[in-house]
Scaffold this motif. Structure first.
Motif, PDB file in Angstrom:
ATOM      1  N   GLY A  73       0.811  -1.212   0.000  1.00  0.00           N
ATOM      2  CA  GLY A  73       0.000   0.000   0.000  1.00  0.00           C
ATOM      3  C   GLY A  73       0.842   1.259   0.000  1.00  0.00           C
ATOM      4  O   GLY A  73       0.410   2.303  -0.470  1.00  0.00           O
ATOM      5  N   ARG A  74       2.077   1.154   0.538  1.00  0.00           N
ATOM      6  CA  ARG A  74       2.963   2.312   0.493  1.00  0.00           C
ATOM      7  C   ARG A  74       3.608   2.426  -0.889  1.00  0.00           C
ATOM      8  O   ARG A  74       3.874   3.521  -1.361  1.00  0.00           O
ATOM      9  CB  ARG A  74       4.032   2.173   1.573  1.00  0.00           C
ATOM     10  CG  ARG A  74       4.885   3.404   1.717  1.00  0.00           C
ATOM     11  CD  ARG A  74       5.854   3.266   2.875  1.00  0.00           C
ATOM     12  NE  ARG A  74       6.723   4.445   2.914  1.00  0.00           N
ATOM     13  CZ  ARG A  74       7.724   4.593   3.761  1.00  0.00           C
ATOM     14  NH1 ARG A  74       7.980   3.661   4.639  1.00  0.00           N
ATOM     15  NH2 ARG A  74       8.474   5.669   3.738  1.00  0.00           N
ATOM     16  N   ALA A  75       3.867   1.277  -1.497  1.00  0.00           N
ATOM     17  CA  ALA A  75       4.617   1.290  -2.755  1.00  0.00           C
ATOM     18  C   ALA A  75       3.718   1.442  -3.974  1.00  0.00           C
ATOM     19  O   ALA A  75       4.151   1.958  -4.997  1.00  0.00           O
ATOM     20  CB  ALA A  75       5.429  -0.001  -2.873  1.00  0.00           C
ATOM     21  N   ALA A  76       2.444   1.002  -3.858  1.00  0.00           N
ATOM     22  CA  ALA A  76       1.619   0.883  -5.068  1.00  0.00           C
ATOM     23  C   ALA A  76       1.230   2.241  -5.645  1.00  0.00           C
ATOM     24  O   ALA A  76       1.132   2.389  -6.861  1.00  0.00           O
ATOM     25  CB  ALA A  76       0.369   0.076  -4.750  1.00  0.00           C
ATOM     26  N   ILE A  77       0.971   3.235  -4.773  1.00  0.00           N
ATOM     27  CA  ILE A  77       0.507   4.517  -5.284  1.00  0.00           C
ATOM     28  C   ILE A  77       1.713   5.431  -5.502  1.00  0.00           C
ATOM     29  O   ILE A  77       2.435   5.730  -4.556  1.00  0.00           O
ATOM     30  CB  ILE A  77      -0.479   5.177  -4.292  1.00  0.00           C
ATOM     31  CG1 ILE A  77      -1.596   4.185  -3.957  1.00  0.00           C
ATOM     32  CG2 ILE A  77      -1.053   6.459  -4.876  1.00  0.00           C
ATOM     33  CD1 ILE A  77      -2.562   4.694  -2.913  1.00  0.00           C
ATOM     34  N   PRO A  78       1.930   5.866  -6.751  1.00  0.00           N
ATOM     35  CA  PRO A  78       3.152   6.633  -7.014  1.00  0.00           C
ATOM     36  C   PRO A  78       3.058   8.113  -6.668  1.00  0.00           C
ATOM     37  O   PRO A  78       3.864   8.904  -7.137  1.00  0.00           O
ATOM     38  CB  PRO A  78       3.355   6.435  -8.523  1.00  0.00           C
ATOM     39  CG  PRO A  78       1.989   6.218  -9.054  1.00  0.00           C
ATOM     40  CD  PRO A  78       1.177   5.587  -7.975  1.00  0.00           C
ATOM     41  N   ILE A  79       2.080   8.520  -5.863  1.00  0.00           N
ATOM     42  CA  ILE A  79       1.969   9.929  -5.485  1.00  0.00           C
ATOM     43  C   ILE A  79       2.597  10.089  -4.104  1.00  0.00           C
ATOM     44  O   ILE A  79       2.244   9.350  -3.183  1.00  0.00           O
ATOM     45  CB  ILE A  79       0.489  10.365  -5.415  1.00  0.00           C
ATOM     46  CG1 ILE A  79      -0.230   9.956  -6.692  1.00  0.00           C
ATOM     47  CG2 ILE A  79       0.379  11.857  -5.166  1.00  0.00           C
ATOM     48  CD1 ILE A  79      -1.741  10.070  -6.580  1.00  0.00           C
ATOM     49  N   PRO A  80       3.536  11.036  -3.926  1.00  0.00           N
ATOM     50  CA  PRO A  80       4.137  11.189  -2.593  1.00  0.00           C
ATOM     51  C   PRO A  80       3.110  11.655  -1.561  1.00  0.00           C
ATOM     52  O   PRO A  80       2.200  12.435  -1.874  1.00  0.00           O
ATOM     53  CB  PRO A  80       5.229  12.246  -2.802  1.00  0.00           C
ATOM     54  CG  PRO A  80       4.904  12.911  -4.081  1.00  0.00           C
ATOM     55  CD  PRO A  80       4.155  11.929  -4.907  1.00  0.00           C
ATOM     56  N   ASN A  81       3.257  11.168  -0.349  1.00  0.00           N
ATOM     57  CA  ASN A  81       2.361  11.525   0.765  1.00  0.00           C
ATOM     58  C   ASN A  81       0.901  11.200   0.501  1.00  0.00           C
ATOM     59  O   ASN A  81       0.004  11.867   1.010  1.00  0.00           O
ATOM     60  CB  ASN A  81       2.486  13.007   1.133  1.00  0.00           C
ATOM     61  CG  ASN A  81       3.873  13.338   1.601  1.00  0.00           C
ATOM     62  OD1 ASN A  81       4.481  12.553   2.306  1.00  0.00           O
ATOM     63  ND2 ASN A  81       4.373  14.476   1.185  1.00  0.00           N
ATOM     64  N   PHE A  82       0.649  10.221  -0.332  1.00  0.00           N
ATOM     65  CA  PHE A  82      -0.720   9.814  -0.612  1.00  0.00           C
ATOM     66  C   PHE A  82      -0.684   8.289  -0.661  1.00  0.00           C
ATOM     67  O   PHE A  82      -0.729   7.681  -1.714  1.00  0.00           O
ATOM     68  CB  PHE A  82      -1.161  10.422  -1.951  1.00  0.00           C
ATOM     69  CG  PHE A  82      -2.653  10.339  -2.198  1.00  0.00           C
ATOM     70  CD1 PHE A  82      -3.495  11.265  -1.625  1.00  0.00           C
ATOM     71  CD2 PHE A  82      -3.174   9.342  -3.003  1.00  0.00           C
ATOM     72  CE1 PHE A  82      -4.860  11.196  -1.857  1.00  0.00           C
ATOM     73  CE2 PHE A  82      -4.535   9.271  -3.231  1.00  0.00           C
ATOM     74  CZ  PHE A  82      -5.379  10.205  -2.657  1.00  0.00           C
ATOM     75  N   LYS A  83      -0.552   7.689   0.531  1.00  0.00           N
ATOM     76  CA  LYS A  83      -0.255   6.256   0.581  1.00  0.00           C
ATOM     77  C   LYS A  83      -1.364   5.512   1.312  1.00  0.00           C
ATOM     78  O   LYS A  83      -1.933   6.015   2.282  1.00  0.00           O
ATOM     79  CB  LYS A  83       1.066   6.017   1.307  1.00  0.00           C
ATOM     80  CG  LYS A  83       2.223   6.816   0.750  1.00  0.00           C
ATOM     81  CD  LYS A  83       2.657   6.295  -0.598  1.00  0.00           C
ATOM     82  CE  LYS A  83       3.906   7.020  -1.068  1.00  0.00           C
ATOM     83  NZ  LYS A  83       4.187   6.770  -2.472  1.00  0.00           N
ATOM     84  N   ALA A  84      -1.606   4.290   0.858  1.00  0.00           N
ATOM     85  CA  ALA A  84      -2.673   3.489   1.450  1.00  0.00           C
ATOM     86  C   ALA A  84      -2.218   2.760   2.711  1.00  0.00           C
ATOM     87  O   ALA A  84      -2.997   2.036   3.315  1.00  0.00           O
ATOM     88  CB  ALA A  84      -3.181   2.487   0.425  1.00  0.00           C
ATOM     89  N   ILE A  85      -0.959   2.979   3.124  1.00  0.00           N
ATOM     90  CA  ILE A  85      -0.410   2.177   4.230  1.00  0.00           C
ATOM     91  C   ILE A  85      -1.180   2.401   5.533  1.00  0.00           C
ATOM     92  O   ILE A  85      -1.466   1.450   6.262  1.00  0.00           O
ATOM     93  CB  ILE A  85       1.107   2.456   4.401  1.00  0.00           C
ATOM     94  CG1 ILE A  85       1.714   1.551   5.472  1.00  0.00           C
ATOM     95  CG2 ILE A  85       1.395   3.907   4.722  1.00  0.00           C
ATOM     96  CD1 ILE A  85       3.227   1.513   5.477  1.00  0.00           C
ATOM     97  N   PHE A  86      -1.582   3.658   5.831  1.00  0.00           N
ATOM     98  CA  PHE A  86      -2.307   3.922   7.072  1.00  0.00           C
ATOM     99  C   PHE A  86      -3.605   3.124   7.110  1.00  0.00           C
ATOM    100  O   PHE A  86      -3.951   2.501   8.105  1.00  0.00           O
ATOM    101  CB  PHE A  86      -2.662   5.404   7.202  1.00  0.00           C
ATOM    102  CG  PHE A  86      -1.482   6.293   7.460  1.00  0.00           C
ATOM    103  CD1 PHE A  86      -0.280   5.763   7.865  1.00  0.00           C
ATOM    104  CD2 PHE A  86      -1.588   7.657   7.305  1.00  0.00           C
ATOM    105  CE1 PHE A  86       0.811   6.571   8.104  1.00  0.00           C
ATOM    106  CE2 PHE A  86      -0.504   8.487   7.536  1.00  0.00           C
ATOM    107  CZ  PHE A  86       0.693   7.934   7.933  1.00  0.00           C
ATOM    108  N   ALA A  87      -4.340   3.194   5.982  1.00  0.00           N
ATOM    109  CA  ALA A  87      -5.639   2.525   5.933  1.00  0.00           C
ATOM    110  C   ALA A  87      -5.488   1.031   6.161  1.00  0.00           C
ATOM    111  O   ALA A  87      -6.261   0.431   6.915  1.00  0.00           O
ATOM    112  CB  ALA A  87      -6.300   2.794   4.590  1.00  0.00           C
TER     113      ALA A  87
END
Lengths: 234, 301
Positions: A73-87
């Motif tokens: 979830g941190r790696a999949a979205i290539p936008i900085p500071n817009f990561k699914a890891i928290f969710a």
């Protein structure tokens, strides 16, 4: 008394006061060392409790998988500071309880930094992510909050901008800010707010779109293999 | 010269070949001291030694990071006087607040500390890889180390499986087309994520049961150690302890004392600087020694 309880007492009544005492004598950015040391000491009881009860193989592997999904979830979205890891960390907490939430958060922060680079912020990140997962697990345990997408989205948003984000900003304060006074602390929190906001929005989107399907999958696995029946949740 | 020896892809570094405990202790010392010392001479030593080792580890690519730290350094320096108004010589007034020369120098010192920390953490990331970390802490935190090892295995496994799922969906005509809308892309992403999760979790339960059937948790686990403390490691450890001890003694004698605000007062540079610099040069010295040895032994052939 259990070993981990003794460790907690030692940490709170011996280690942290000693660290504060000697830390206050350090020159320069000594407060960074003091702060980081206390963060690491605060995590010791959690890890001790986890090690102390000798987790079963099933539990270890499930936590490892949730960590890997969080890292994805941190790696999949290539936008900085817009990561699914928290969710995903919060969803792990919701599905498997506060302790699993903490472990998934702390371990995924640490492990993903082997891909992204460890830094002075690593212990803070571990603590903040772990605290996020634990809070989610605590709030949704025993049906305290309903597991509905909207509720989870609102919770995820608030938890990100008011809890996980500010905890991360604290590392910024200790690391980058030269003089610690109210002005500079407020400035650091204000400058961190846009980042927290964009993370919060991402968390909301993930919760709204993927939370229910993901939780359904987790519930199905739990039912199929008879997990969540023991004391420890797994 | 080094590039010729080490080849293009894999950079040989003698310090990285030492025992993980030696590596870890060195970085604890280097990073720990870099946060406490704010005397300009020592800061300069920290920046130069850190940059040299970073360049040895990263080659020409390292320059990019080092130059990237410059703007960071400037910004942190300039910002400090805005929050810290103490100092004897005001340069100009920012509203009602003075912007002082001393605070500017103090900002430069703090920014240097930050740069040194970034450089040494950059080196840490290259030297202390995940296998070394788990080797180091495998006995202390067995379950968490095992967890970490499993995570490192699962992540690449996931990437492979995701591609398989996408390929399988494409071949039955369920993949997304080139001009799919955002909604279709999200739905597709959700389906892939869902099947990946199911597959991974089912697999994990099977793995867990299999581990249990093979006796996981039945007795204390021993762990395989890649590294062994050699004579060189012990010597290095001793040298490190002596140098760091000398640095701490120097610090207690007040050799590192430096105050910037309200007036700049620096302690005179003394032998403490030599001890500190030697400590930070340990990895570089090892690297150079190894390169020279290699050249000598090669010229004999």
């Amino acid at each position: 008394m259990k070993k981990s309880n003794i460790a907690t007492l030692i940490v709170f009544f011996l280690l942290i006061p000693v660290t504060l005492f000697f830390g206050s004598k350090l020159p320069g950015r000594g407060y960074y060392i003091t702060g980081t040391a206390i963060i690491i000491e605060l995590m010791i009881p959690f890890f001790m409790a986890f090690e102390g009860r000798r987790p079963q193989a099933r539990e270890l592997v499930v936590i490892a998988v949730m960590c890997a999904i969080a890292i994805a979830g941190r790696a999949a979205i290539p936008i900085p500071n817009f990561k699914a890891i928290f969710a995903i960390i919060m969803l792990s907490g919701i599905a498997f309880g506060p302790e699993a939430g903490f472990m998934v958060g702390a371990i995924s922060a640490f492990a993903s930094n082997f891909f992204y680079g460890q830094g002075a912020y690593t212990p803070w990140q571990m603590m903040a992510y772990g605290a996020g997962g634990m809070l989610a697990g605590f709030c949704f345990a025993k049906g305290r909050l309903p597991q509905k997408p909207l509720v989870m989205a609102v919770f995820g948003f608030l938890a990100t901008i008011l809890w996980v984000g500010p905890l991360l900003d604290c590392s910024h304060i200790f690391l980058m800010v030269s003089v610690i006074n109210w002005d500079s602390i407020i400035a650091a929190f204000v400058s961190g707010f846009p980042v927290n906001l964009s993370q919060g929005i991402c968390t909301v989107l993930v919760m709204l779109l993927f939370a229910r399907p993901l939780l359904d999958k987790l519930d199905r696995i739990k039912g199929k293999y008879g997990m969540m029946e023991g004391e420890n949740g797994l | 010269m080094w590039a010729a020896v080490t080849g293009k892809t894999m950079r040989y570094d003698a310090f990285s070949k030492c025992h993980p405990a030696v590596n870890f202790l060195f970085f604890v010392g280097a990073i720990g001291m870099s946060v406490v010392i704010q005397h300009p001479a020592y800061l300069l030593a920290g920046i130069i030694t850190g940059a040299i080792y970073y360049l040895l580890l990263n080659g020409k690519k390292g320059w990019k990071t080092i130059l990237g730290l410059l703007p960071m350094f400037m910004i942190l320096t300039v910002i400090n006087p805005l929050f810290n108004t103490l100092g004897a010589t005001p340069l100009f007034h920012f509203g009602s607040r003075p912007y002082t020369l001393e605070a500017l120098f103090y900002g430069a010192a703090l920014a240097s500390m930050f740069v040194i920390m970034m450089l040494w953490f950059g080196c840490y990331n290259k030297v202390l890889t995940s296998d070394k970390f788990t080797c180091l802490f495998g006995n202390l935190i067995p379950s968490i180390s095992l967890l970490l090892v499993m995570v490192f295995r699962i992540v690449p496994n996931f990437i492979r499986k995701t591609q398989q799922i996408i390929g399988a969906r494409k071949s039955i005509g369920k993949g997304i087309s080139e001009n799919a809308t955002t909604k279709e892309k999200l739905q597709d992403g959700g389906t892939v994520l869902g099947s990946l999760t199911s597959w991974a979790l089912e697999g994990s339960v099977v793995t867990g049961d299999s581990m249990r059937a093979r006796g996981y948790g039945a007795a204390k686990r021993s762990s395989f150690m890649m590294y062994r403390m050699t004579g060189t490691d012990w010597i290095l450890l001793a040298v490190m302890l002596v140098l760091i001890g000398a640095t701490i003694v120097a610090a207690c004698l007040g050799q590192f004392a430096a105050t910037f605000v309200p007036a700049i007062q620096l302690a005179p540079v003394s032998w403490g600087l030599a001890a500190y610099t030697c400590y930070l040069l340990i990895p570089t010295a090892l690297h150079i020694k190894e390169t020279i040895q290699w050249h000598i032994s090669r010229s004999k052939i």
